[in-house]
Design an enzyme around this catalytic site. Structure first.
Site, mmCIF file in Angstrom:
data_model
loop_
_atom_site.group_PDB
_atom_site.id
_atom_site.type_symbol
_atom_site.label_atom_id
_atom_site.label_comp_id
_atom_site.label_asym_id
_atom_site.label_seq_id
_atom_site.Cartn_x
_atom_site.Cartn_y
_atom_site.Cartn_z
ATOM 1 N N ASP A 211 0.958 -1.347 -0.003
ATOM 2 C CA ASP A 211 0.035 -0.069 0.168
ATOM 3 C C ASP A 211 0.996 1.170 -0.027
ATOM 4 O OD1 ASP A 211 0.895 0.298 2.686
ATOM 5 O OD2 ASP A 211 -0.746 -0.515 3.420
ATOM 6 N N GLN A 212 0.236 2.216 0.235
ATOM 7 C CA GLN A 212 0.912 3.636 0.285
ATOM 8 C C GLN A 212 2.142 3.770 1.019
ATOM 9 O OE1 GLN A 212 -1.581 7.031 0.353
ATOM 10 N NE2 GLN A 212 -0.178 8.332 -0.760
#
Length: 135
Positions: free
Chosen positions: A16-17
């Site tokens: 994810d980010q």
């Protein structure tokens, strides 16, 4: 008891980010570990399916302890505590590169006859290869 370890590197597209492996990808790591465990015995999913048996997942449990990070090599330990019958149970322990336990999980699969679509005993070839580990 039978166990097997597989190493998998966390790829960028699995994160994810924050650079953490996305939570849904842990089940995929379990599957890779499970497939490699069976392969270590000379067994394959495709071979079982060609013989008319499939193994759908009935249950999945997953506990997150620490994140798996981008580009980290994860060791997936797969443990089978008892000889399969109609069902087969796997436990998973995932470790990061520092050998810290980061995740635990379990799956319960059932052997299904593909012709009748009914539960059946595990393939005799698999059971014969596993029996020596459970004496």
């Amino acid at each position: 008891m039978f166990q097997h370890a597989t190493k998998i590197r966390v790829r960028y597209g699995e994160t994810d980010q924050m650079g953490y492996m996305y939570y849904g990808n842990y089940a995929e790591f379990y599957e890779v570990g499970r497939v490699e465990m069976l392969r270590s015995l000379g067994l394959t999913y495709s071979g079982m399916e060609q013989s008319g048996i499939m193994m759908p997942v009935l249950e999945l449990k997953c506990k997150y302890i620490k994140p798996a990070l981008y580009d980290e090599e994860i060791t997936v330990n797969v443990i089978m505590d008892k000889l399969p019958g109609v069902k087969i149970h796997f436990r998973y322990e995932l470790f990061n590169g520092k050998e810290e336990l980061i995740n635990t999980g379990e799956t319960l699969l059932v052997f299904v006859n593909m012709t009748t679509n009914r539960p059946c005993m595990g393939p005799s070839e698999m059971l014969d290869k596993l029996k020596p580990f459970f004496k």
